[in-house]
Design a protein around this motif. Sequence first.
Motif, mmCIF file in Angstrom:
data_model
loop_
_atom_site.group_PDB
_atom_site.id
_atom_site.type_symbol
_atom_site.label_atom_id
_atom_site.label_comp_id
_atom_site.label_asym_id
_atom_site.label_seq_id
_atom_site.Cartn_x
_atom_site.Cartn_y
_atom_site.Cartn_z
ATOM 1 N N LEU A 145 49.704 42.018 29.665
ATOM 2 C CA LEU A 145 50.943 42.725 29.989
ATOM 3 C C LEU A 145 51.044 43.098 31.459
ATOM 4 C CD1 LEU A 145 51.372 45.099 26.909
ATOM 5 C CD2 LEU A 145 52.952 43.302 27.625
ATOM 6 N N LYS A 146 49.911 43.138 32.154
ATOM 7 C CA LYS A 146 49.948 43.458 33.576
ATOM 8 C C LYS A 146 50.660 42.388 34.380
ATOM 9 C CE LYS A 146 45.675 46.170 33.410
ATOM 10 N NZ LYS A 146 44.260 46.272 33.849
ATOM 11 N N ASN A 147 50.773 41.184 33.802
ATOM 12 C CA ASN A 147 51.416 40.082 34.522
ATOM 13 C C ASN A 147 52.561 39.436 33.755
ATOM 14 O OD1 ASN A 147 49.852 39.999 36.933
ATOM 15 N ND2 ASN A 147 48.151 39.199 35.738
ATOM 16 N N GLY A 148 52.937 39.981 32.612
ATOM 17 C CA GLY A 148 53.996 39.334 31.831
ATOM 18 C C GLY A 148 54.739 40.304 30.942
ATOM 19 N N TYR A 154 53.179 38.073 23.534
ATOM 20 C CA TYR A 154 53.145 37.775 22.097
ATOM 21 C C TYR A 154 52.931 36.285 21.848
ATOM 22 C CZ TYR A 154 54.804 36.947 17.355
ATOM 23 O OH TYR A 154 54.913 36.533 16.041
ATOM 24 N N GLU A 155 53.614 35.436 22.598
ATOM 25 C CA GLU A 155 53.470 33.994 22.429
ATOM 26 C C GLU A 155 52.049 33.538 22.783
ATOM 27 O OE1 GLU A 155 56.549 32.327 24.804
ATOM 28 O OE2 GLU A 155 58.175 33.024 23.491
ATOM 29 N N ILE A 156 51.484 34.112 23.849
ATOM 30 C CA ILE A 156 50.110 33.763 24.222
ATOM 31 C C ILE A 156 49.136 34.240 23.156
ATOM 32 C CG2 ILE A 156 48.283 34.206 25.899
ATOM 33 C CD1 ILE A 156 50.416 34.357 28.054
ATOM 34 N N ALA A 157 49.364 35.458 22.644
ATOM 35 C CA ALA A 157 48.476 36.010 21.610
ATOM 36 C C ALA A 157 48.485 35.143 20.355
ATOM 37 C CB ALA A 157 48.907 37.436 21.277
ATOM 38 N N GLN A 158 49.672 34.642 19.974
ATOM 39 C CA GLN A 158 49.758 33.775 18.804
ATOM 40 C C GLN A 158 49.001 32.474 19.032
ATOM 41 O OE1 GLN A 158 51.343 34.699 15.742
ATOM 42 N NE2 GLN A 158 51.069 36.607 16.881
ATOM 43 N N SER A 159 49.103 31.936 20.255
ATOM 44 C CA SER A 159 48.396 30.684 20.548
ATOM 45 C C SER A 159 46.885 30.889 20.556
ATOM 46 C CB SER A 159 48.855 30.128 21.903
ATOM 47 O OG SER A 159 48.447 30.969 22.965
ATOM 48 N N GLY A 161 45.425 32.956 18.490
ATOM 49 C CA GLY A 161 45.031 33.358 17.142
ATOM 50 C C GLY A 161 44.844 34.852 16.962
ATOM 51 N N LEU A 162 45.406 35.669 17.849
ATOM 52 C CA LEU A 162 45.271 37.119 17.735
ATOM 53 C C LEU A 162 46.243 37.666 16.689
ATOM 54 C CD1 LEU A 162 45.031 38.071 21.527
ATOM 55 C CD2 LEU A 162 43.174 37.660 19.910
ATOM 56 N N GLN A 163 45.771 38.606 15.892
ATOM 57 C CA GLN A 163 46.604 39.220 14.865
ATOM 58 C C GLN A 163 47.360 40.399 15.478
ATOM 59 O OE1 GLN A 163 46.938 37.930 11.735
ATOM 60 N NE2 GLN A 163 45.592 36.304 12.485
ATOM 61 N N VAL A 164 48.561 40.115 15.957
ATOM 62 C CA VAL A 164 49.352 41.145 16.621
ATOM 63 C C VAL A 164 50.831 40.812 16.475
ATOM 64 C CG1 VAL A 164 49.276 39.964 18.851
ATOM 65 C CG2 VAL A 164 49.630 42.434 18.779
ATOM 66 N N SER A 165 51.679 41.829 16.366
ATOM 67 C CA SER A 165 53.122 41.631 16.240
ATOM 68 C C SER A 165 53.811 41.856 17.588
ATOM 69 C CB SER A 165 53.702 42.595 15.192
ATOM 70 O OG SER A 165 53.592 43.937 15.635
ATOM 71 N N LYS A 166 55.086 41.478 17.679
ATOM 72 C CA LYS A 166 55.850 41.712 18.902
ATOM 73 C C LYS A 166 55.938 43.201 19.219
ATOM 74 C CE LYS A 166 58.793 37.614 18.446
ATOM 75 N NZ LYS A 166 60.195 37.121 18.320
ATOM 76 N N ARG A 167 56.147 44.003 18.187
ATOM 77 C CA ARG A 167 56.253 45.442 18.387
ATOM 78 C C ARG A 167 54.933 46.030 18.903
ATOM 79 N NH1 ARG A 167 59.794 49.298 16.786
ATOM 80 N NH2 ARG A 167 59.031 51.426 16.592
ATOM 81 N N GLN A 168 53.830 45.543 18.369
ATOM 82 C CA GLN A 168 52.539 46.033 18.825
ATOM 83 C C GLN A 168 52.288 45.662 20.286
ATOM 84 O OE1 GLN A 168 50.182 44.267 15.694
ATOM 85 N NE2 GLN A 168 49.908 46.227 14.653
#
Length: 294
Positions: A145-148, A154-159, A161-168
């Motif tokens: 988040l410091k750079n985006g 969220y898109e990077i986290a999904q790629s 495999g991190l279990q995280v939602s957009k809201r989180q």
Amino acid sequence: MTITHFLKEAEWNNLIQNEKFEYVEKVSQDRLNDLNIQRCLLLCSTRKDSKIPYDKHQWSQSQKGSLPRHQPVYKKMMIQGVTAHSIRCTNVNNLEFRKDIVHVGNVTYHHYFLTEQGVYREPEEGETKKPRISDDTAVRVRNLLKNGTAQDVYEIAQSEGLQVSKRQCHNQLRHLREPSGSDSGGRVVKKKKKEMTMEQLDLLKTLFPDEVTLYRDDNNALNYEIRIFSSGKIDQTYQVEQTDYQYDGVEEFSYEDQMQDQIDIKQEPIEFIDGVPDYSDSLMHYPKFDLDCL
């Protein structure tokens, strides 16, 4: 043993002392389904960071419109010689389904139960609470988040495999004090912070010299801060006068008018030489005159 009420301090101590709690890695739906037969479950697990361990059920709710605020109750107790809190929870969608929890050392003790004629049911679609973001995932998300933006992260986290939602991802913004460069895993993401050129900043510093500050962050990157909090009354008279003025693109400049505004010219007696006016000295006093006009 069946206990269908929130445990008191003496009951907690007695049950823990007599090792009445069954150890589980996590509280599963299959285990909770046993409530309809046993009416009460005594479980324990390794303590996690969350005060209320995740079990897919919703135990709290913020006030939304006509929906009332629904929160757990914390009761201070002395458990096994240590000051602790019994966290008493009532399910938001099934008020007869309840649990209370205490954390002692590195162990969490769970007591699930049904009151009166309560029936346990698994959460329906829309009732399932999403799992809390893990500490490791939270650290990774904050660094990204410091750079985006939250959407980029969220898109990077999904790629990854991190279990995280957009809201989180968005919620992690509150933990960042100021954006700065950091390891983004070699990926290019959009800048969260708006960039400006030095020319733009110089212009702002000209207009607001006391409101523009430049500083360097921990990574030696140059940052800016603009603080403009100003209010006041508009001078309507001045505004009308400016509106009546029509600028046609050509500004007439009168040197005579300028000199008249700056110098109070006094008329001096003209000297005559052989009956002819002598203007030689007068030209020093009247720069508006031209020799060709004599």
